[in-house]
Design an enzyme around this catalytic site. Structure first.
Site, short mmCIF file in Angstrom:
data_model
loop_
_atom_site.label_atom_id
_atom_site.label_comp_id
_atom_site.label_asym_id
_atom_site.label_seq_id
_atom_site.Cartn_x
_atom_site.Cartn_y
_atom_site.Cartn_z
N ARG A 1 37.84 -102.97 -58.53
CA ARG A 1 36.40 -102.76 -58.47
C ARG A 1 35.78 -103.49 -59.66
O ARG A 1 36.36 -103.51 -60.76
CB ARG A 1 36.05 -101.27 -58.60
N GLU B 1 27.17 -105.88 -56.47
CA GLU B 1 27.48 -106.54 -55.19
C GLU B 1 26.34 -106.30 -54.22
O GLU B 1 25.89 -105.16 -54.12
CB GLU B 1 28.79 -105.99 -54.62
N HIS C 1 34.21 -109.86 -51.98
CA HIS C 1 34.82 -108.55 -51.67
C HIS C 1 35.45 -108.54 -50.26
O HIS C 1 35.02 -107.80 -49.38
CB HIS C 1 33.79 -107.42 -51.82
#
Ligand code: NAP
Ligand code: GLV
Length: 324
Positions: free
Chosen positions: A238, A267, A286
């Site tokens: 993360r 993000e 991601h």
């Protein structure tokens, strides 16, 4: 009798939706971006089950609107987007999708490692921009992965799967975790190291811890300084596990050599992020679990967890079952 309502915050593979349709009235946000909060707040009022994404914040204020909610099934293995304690207080199961995305994510971590070490995206940009004039002994020279040292931080499912791959590259593998895993140490020939030593010894450092209050900014300025100045940091965990401002500084000033990143502090990444200016960073948006097989199985796992709860059972992948 009417079926219970399950709200799904984004279109997920149809295999999961079909499983849910047998036992529930399934409502899906079909937009191409995350469900707006006001829509979620409206839909949750009548839902018995919620399939959420990492882009959805499932907090106390949302759960307070949901008197019938029995289960939140996250379409991910990480669940830092959910206030699990608040769910537990309200008797709501929280589930995730472990195992089925382990290999997809480990593959991506290895891909980022090789891409950053061997400057693959930089080479592709060079070629596509018409800059390739001749084979040159010093053109785009990088770092060996084969035989290098790898430090794995967080030696759970994905961390171990990365170690299995790295073994094939004859890497010297160190790991750091809250707990030692003696069977894996002998099975995989990996060595436990305290964090600071691991950082000092590793040519590559790959992060595989969950994001929580103990791991936020685990890799900060002080930790980056401990790394080798040609080391490459890989983050498929993360964004919040790394202090991104400190990372940008370390990459710009040669404190470390490079990075391969799938996850970011914010993000989607803002268009003015300084990371975009750095040639020694390989970045993807991601996509750790983004293989067709993993994404299909994640849908099935999420649906299986919801159907178990609707059937009065404890869901197989409950994160908070022990507290009930
Ligand atoms: P996992 O099996 O639970 O592994 C996490 C490991 O980290 C566990 O061994 C855990 O130990 C350890 N750990 C927790 N806190 C730590 C700390 N403070 N210091 C050192 N070690 C610590 O989880 P996983 O399935 O491998 O997934 C790991 C993470 O990867 C997820 O939480 C998610 O955030 C991320 N992920 C990202 C993608 C992507 O698309 N990029 C895809 C999948 C997963 P304990 O078990 O003792 O707590
Ligand atoms: C993705 O980031 C996941 O946690 O599954």
């Amino acid at each position: 009798m009417s079926k219970p309502i399950v709200y799904v915050t984004r279109l997920i593979p149809k295999e999961g939706l079909r499983m849910l349709a047998d036992v529930a009235e399934v409502r899906v946000w079909e937009g191409s971006s995350p469900v707006p909060r006001e829509v979620l707040e409206k839909e949750i009022r009548s839902a018995a089950g919620l399939i959420s994404l990492i882009t959805d914040t499932v907090d106390a204020s949302l759960m307070d609107l949901a008197p019938d909610l029995k289960v939140v099934a996250n379409y991910a293995v990480g669940f830092d987007n959910i206030q699990v304690e608040e769910a537990t207080k309200r008797g709501i199961f929280v589930t995730n999708t472990p195992d089925v995305l382990t290999h997809a994510t480990a593959d991506l971590a290895m891909g980022l490692m090789i891409a950053a070490a061997r400057r693959i995206p930089e080479g592709e940009r060079f070629l596509r921009n018409g800059m390739w004039k001749s084979w040159t002994p010093t053109l785009l020279v990088g770092k060996d992965v084969y035989g290098a040292s790898l430090g794995i931080i967080g030696f759970g499912r994905i961390g171990q799967a990365v170690a299995q791959r790295a073994k094939g590259f004859q890497m010297k593998i160190y790991y750091y975790d809250e707990q030692r895993n003696y069977p894996m140490e002998s099975d995989l020939g990996v060595k436990y190291m305290p964090l600071n030593e691991l950082l000092a010894l590793s040519d590559f450092v790959s992060l595989h811890v969950p994001l929580n209050e103990n791991t936020r900014h685990l890799i900060d300025k002080e930790k980056l300084v401990r790394m080798k100045n040609d080391a490459v940091l890989i983050n498929t965990a993360r964004g919040g596990v790394v202090d991104e401002e400190a990372l940008i500084e370390a990459l710009s000033q040669g404190i470390i050599g490079g990075a391969g990143l799938d996850v970011f502090a914010e993000e989607p990444m803002p268009r003015n992020s300084k990371l975009l200016q750095l040639a020694n960073v390989v970045m993807v948006p991601h996509i750790g679990s983004a293989s067709w097989s993993a994404r299909r199985q994640m849908a099935e796992v999420a649906a299986r967890n919801v159907t178990a709860v609707l059937d009065g059972k404890t869901p197989p992948d409950a994160i908070n079952a022990v507290w009930f």
